[in-house]
Scaffold this active site. Structure first.
Site, PDB file in Angstrom:
ATOM      1  N   ALA A   1     -16.595  -3.841   4.497  1.00 29.56           N
ATOM      2  CA  ALA A   1     -17.099  -2.895   5.498  1.00 29.56           C
ATOM      3  C   ALA A   1     -18.550  -2.520   5.199  1.00 29.56           C
ATOM      4  O   ALA A   1     -19.335  -2.264   6.112  1.00 29.56           O
ATOM      5  CB  ALA A   1     -16.220  -1.655   5.532  1.00 29.56           C
TER       6      ALA A   1
ATOM      7  N   ARG B   1       0.847  -1.197   0.000  1.00 25.94           N
ATOM      8  CA  ARG B   1       0.000   0.000   0.000  1.00 25.94           C
ATOM      9  C   ARG B   1       0.878   1.241   0.000  1.00 25.94           C
ATOM     10  O   ARG B   1       1.831   1.344   0.773  1.00 25.94           O
ATOM     11  CB  ARG B   1      -0.912  -0.005   1.227  1.00 25.94           C
ATOM     12  CG  ARG B   1      -1.621  -1.346   1.384  1.00 25.94           C
ATOM     13  CD  ARG B   1      -2.671  -1.301   2.437  1.00 25.94           C
ATOM     14  NE  ARG B   1      -3.863  -0.680   1.901  1.00 25.94           N
ATOM     15  CZ  ARG B   1      -4.972  -0.500   2.597  1.00 25.94           C
ATOM     16  NH1 ARG B   1      -5.034  -0.841   3.854  1.00 25.94           N
ATOM     17  NH2 ARG B   1      -6.020   0.053   2.036  1.00 25.94           N
TER      18      ARG B   1
HETATM   19  C1  LIG Z   1      -6.499  -4.177   2.445  1.00 26.64           C
HETATM   20  C2  LIG Z   1      -7.977  -4.071   2.763  1.00 26.64           C
HETATM   21  C3  LIG Z   1      -8.782  -3.208   2.011  1.00 26.64           C
HETATM   22  C4  LIG Z   1     -10.165  -3.118   2.265  1.00 26.64           C
HETATM   23  N1  LIG Z   1     -10.936  -2.286   1.511  1.00 26.64           N
HETATM   24  C5  LIG Z   1     -12.269  -2.245   1.701  1.00 26.64           C
HETATM   25  C6  LIG Z   1     -13.110  -1.381   0.915  1.00 26.64           C
HETATM   26  O1  LIG Z   1     -12.646  -0.646   0.049  1.00 26.64           O
HETATM   27  N2  LIG Z   1     -14.454  -1.383   1.158  1.00 26.64           N
HETATM   28  C7  LIG Z   1     -15.015  -2.171   2.125  1.00 26.64           C
HETATM   29  O2  LIG Z   1     -16.248  -2.145   2.281  1.00 26.64           O
HETATM   30  N3  LIG Z   1     -14.249  -2.989   2.904  1.00 26.64           N
HETATM   31  C8  LIG Z   1     -12.908  -3.041   2.720  1.00 26.64           C
HETATM   32  N4  LIG Z   1     -12.141  -3.847   3.503  1.00 26.64           N
HETATM   33  C9  LIG Z   1     -12.780  -4.625   4.590  1.00 26.64           C
HETATM   34  C10 LIG Z   1     -12.964  -3.772   5.843  1.00 26.64           C
HETATM   35  O3  LIG Z   1     -11.732  -3.167   6.171  1.00 26.64           O
HETATM   36  C11 LIG Z   1     -13.447  -4.617   7.024  1.00 26.64           C
HETATM   37  O4  LIG Z   1     -14.541  -5.406   6.623  1.00 26.64           O
HETATM   38  C12 LIG Z   1     -13.891  -3.735   8.206  1.00 26.64           C
HETATM   39  O5  LIG Z   1     -12.917  -2.770   8.526  1.00 26.64           O
HETATM   40  C13 LIG Z   1     -14.155  -4.612   9.425  1.00 26.64           C
HETATM   41  O6  LIG Z   1     -14.585  -3.811  10.505  1.00 26.64           O
HETATM   42  P1  LIG Z   1     -14.863  -4.456  11.928  1.00 26.64           P
HETATM   43  O7  LIG Z   1     -15.261  -3.319  12.794  1.00 26.64           O
HETATM   44  O8  LIG Z   1     -15.795  -5.615  11.804  1.00 26.64           O
HETATM   45  O9  LIG Z   1     -13.482  -5.071  12.398  1.00 26.64           O
HETATM   46  P2  LIG Z   1     -12.133  -4.288  12.806  1.00 26.64           P
HETATM   47  O10 LIG Z   1     -11.940  -3.088  11.977  1.00 26.64           O
HETATM   48  O11 LIG Z   1     -11.068  -5.319  12.822  1.00 26.64           O
HETATM   49  O12 LIG Z   1     -12.417  -3.773  14.290  1.00 26.64           O
HETATM   50  C14 LIG Z   1     -12.392  -4.648  15.397  1.00 26.64           C
HETATM   51  C15 LIG Z   1     -12.229  -3.822  16.667  1.00 26.64           C
HETATM   52  O13 LIG Z   1     -12.305  -4.710  17.778  1.00 26.64           O
HETATM   53  C16 LIG Z   1     -11.229  -4.451  18.661  1.00 26.64           C
HETATM   54  N5  LIG Z   1     -10.923  -5.719  19.340  1.00 26.64           N
HETATM   55  C17 LIG Z   1     -10.361  -6.829  18.799  1.00 26.64           C
HETATM   56  N6  LIG Z   1     -10.268  -7.804  19.718  1.00 26.64           N
HETATM   57  C18 LIG Z   1     -10.778  -7.309  20.868  1.00 26.64           C
HETATM   58  C19 LIG Z   1     -10.964  -7.845  22.175  1.00 26.64           C
HETATM   59  N7  LIG Z   1     -10.604  -9.106  22.489  1.00 26.64           N
HETATM   60  N8  LIG Z   1     -11.536  -7.063  23.136  1.00 26.64           N
HETATM   61  C20 LIG Z   1     -11.918  -5.784  22.841  1.00 26.64           C
HETATM   62  N9  LIG Z   1     -11.758  -5.220  21.600  1.00 26.64           N
HETATM   63  C21 LIG Z   1     -11.202  -5.978  20.633  1.00 26.64           C
HETATM   64  C22 LIG Z   1     -10.105  -3.943  17.771  1.00 26.64           C
HETATM   65  O14 LIG Z   1      -9.166  -3.174  18.502  1.00 26.64           O
HETATM   66  C23 LIG Z   1     -10.881  -3.116  16.762  1.00 26.64           C
HETATM   67  O15 LIG Z   1     -11.089  -1.792  17.183  1.00 26.64           O
HETATM   68  C24 LIG Z   1     -10.756  -3.933   3.281  1.00 26.64           C
HETATM   69  C25 LIG Z   1      -9.941  -4.791   4.060  1.00 26.64           C
HETATM   70  C26 LIG Z   1      -8.561  -4.863   3.804  1.00 26.64           C
HETATM   71  C27 LIG Z   1      -7.716  -5.805   4.643  1.00 26.64           C
END
Ligand SMILES: Cc1cc2nc3c(=O)[nH]c(=O)nc-3n(C[C@H](O)[C@H](O)[C@H](O)COP(=O)(O)OP(=O)(O)OC[C@H]3O[C@@H](n4cnc5c(N)ncnc54)[C@H](O)[C@@H]3O)c2cc1C
Length: 433
Positions: free
Chosen positions: A329, A200
């Site tokens: 996301a 990236r």
């Molecule tokens: C390279 C890349 C590019 C992407 N591009 C896109 C895009 O263009 N469009 C799109 O829609 N999606 C995209 N995605 C997917 C998207 O990033 C994810 O689906 C989304 O960010 C997931 O969000 P989340 O909140 O479920 O998980 P996360 O963002 O992983 O958040 C999890 C949270 O939980 C916390 N946590 C973890 N374990 C614990 C614990 N045991 N106790 C308390 N807190 C904890 C973490 O600190 C974090 O804050 C991309 C992913 C990647 C890897």
């Protein structure tokens, strides 16, 4: 806000899923707390984009989420490209002798076009939509058990505890809540490496324009090739070009615990040697030190159910996907909307109704979100000319993208919510038998 809800919900994890869910529930008068392991809300990584389904789900979760997105999003610079998701180019074109303007093989459009937001900027805006005391930071969940009074007790790594009537795990791809539900030995406790990684980089827009011409630099492009693909789109209101270069190989990822590792620009140039001059020139513009992201997903080990009793998983915790549809996301926000719709329902009043609501969530969300995980793997192989029956036939690649993107983006968000409500009728009836 007045509420007939006699329960309190704990949300574990404050990423895009946890925060959009918290906003949607808070503004529906539901009593919630977020438990986040980090010292504050924050996101790593750079650009992320959202399709029409995600934008529609944002608006319905809470209009403030959509306003936050509008405030920070960057679209294609040319008005004529406002509906373009990506122009697809032959990144391996040897007939192009030097970097510069290149004709697209085909173009994929949708009703909102390409819209990139910086993850941290989007989160910073959304945080303003909930009161500060809704979150507890430095709370890394370790385990959950049922307490004597019927409450669920969460145990954190710092030795503290907290109670709630239900726990929603939005703790990402390596979810602890998922491990609590299925045990650490269950295959779904372990996401798998897809044998793809991504370099990236962020490049000043003037340099990118000079290298590959204005049309390609200022509007989203996907450069395809064998075993790799490079996508580029403008961020920071068009001042910066975001470059994500995916490469596939058979090697294992060196450190399962870490999803990113520092690499050199030369590593990227070596992986893309043989590509056309535009891909090479773009990579040469990146900084000498880069981040490389491993792409993991839950494709080999899908989660059998999203709920168990009054514990449920949402977002990446439930259905982490590779990013090749750019929709992970967006599906997280769809999850937040379905969950908010179910918990807002006036029939969900007490802790015992929560189990029925979570069963309805599983029925509504599992099939679609697990399809995305598989389709994302397939479409990446299309971009990289290695999908069975598709190869490097651009007509077939275009057809696959349009068909699959249609399932993702031309999705009736209203119907998704009414289907969830119908499912709730069934699950509440069963729970009252
Ligand atoms: C390279 C890349 C590019 C992407 N591009 C896109 C895009 O263009 N469009 C799109 O829609 N999606 C995209 N995605 C997917 C998207 O990033 C994810 O689906 C989304 O960010 C997931 O969000 P989340 O909140 O479920 O998980 P996360 O963002 O992983 O958040 C999890 C949270 O939980 C916390 N946590 C973890 N374990 C614990 C614990 N045991 N106790 C308390 N807190 C904890 C973490 O600190 C974090 O804050 C991309 C992913 C990647 C890897």
């Amino acid at each position: 806000m007045a509420t007939n809800k006699n329960f309190e919900i704990a949300i574990v994890g404050g990423g895009i899923t946890g925060l959009t869910l918290a906003i949607a529930l808070y503004h529906r008068g539901i009593n919630i707390k977020i438990y986040e392991q980090a010292p504050k809300f924050g996101e790593i990584g750079a650009g992320i984009s959202f399709g029409p389904n995600a934008v529609a789900a944002m608006k319905k979760c809470h209009t403030g989420i959509y306003d936050s997105f509008e405030k920070v999003c960057t679209r294609n610079s040319w008005p004529s490209k406002s509906k373009v998701w990506f122009d697809y180019l032959n990144g391996y074109d040897k007939s192009l002798k030097q970097a510069g303007h290149q004709k697209a093989e085909f173009t994929i459009t949708n009703s909102v076009g390409q819209n990139g937001v910086h993850r941290a900027h989007f989160l910073d805006e959304m945080v303003k939509l909930v009161p500060e005391d809704i979150a507890r930071f430095g709370k890394r969940l370790r385990s959950i058990n049922e307490g004597s009074g019927g409450k669920l007790v969460m145990h954190f790594e710092d030795g503290s505890e907290a109670q709630a009537d239900a726990v929603i795990g939005s703790d990402g791809i390596k979810s602890t809540v998922r491990k609590v539900m299925f045990g650490v030995d269950h295959p779904c406790a372990h996401p798998s490496y897809t044998h793809k990684y991504a370099y990236r980089g962020l490049v000043p827009m003037e340099q990118a324009v000079e290298a590959i011409g204005e049309e390609r630099a200022k509007n989203s492009c996907m450069h395809m090739g064998p075993g790799g693909h490079v996508l580029t789109f403008p961020v920071n209101h068009g001042q910066i070009l975001n470059i994500v270069a995916f490469h596939t190989n058979k090697d294992d990822w060196p450190d399962y615990q870490r999803l990113t590792r520092p690499v050199k620009r030369e590593d990227a140039l070596s992986d893309f040697s043989g590509y056309g001059p535009n891909v090479i020139q773009l990579l040469k513009l990146t900084k000498p030190d880069l981040d490389c992201w491993a792409i993991f997903d839950l494709g080999d080990n899908p989660v059998p159910r999203f709920n168990k009793g009054r514990v449920v998983i949402v977002g990446d915790a439930a259905h982490a996907t590779s990013p090749h549809h750019g929709a992970g996301a967006g599906f997280c926000i769809e999850d937040s909307l379905v969950m908010a719709t179910l918990l807002q329902d006036e029939r969900v009043k007490s802790p015992k109704d929560l189990e029925a609501a979570f069963t309805a969530f599983d029925a509504n969300r599992r099939e679609r979100s697990q399809w995305l995980v598989q389709s994302s793997r397939f479409i990446s192989d299309c971009y990289e000319w290695q999908a069975p029956g598709v190869g490097d036939d651009f007509k077939k690649i275009e057809h696959e993208i349009n068909t699959r993107n249609g399932i993702i983006t031309e999705f009736d968000i209203e119907k998704m919510c009414s289907d969830a409500t119908e499912e709730l009728t069934k699950t509440l009836r069963q729970s009252n038998l």
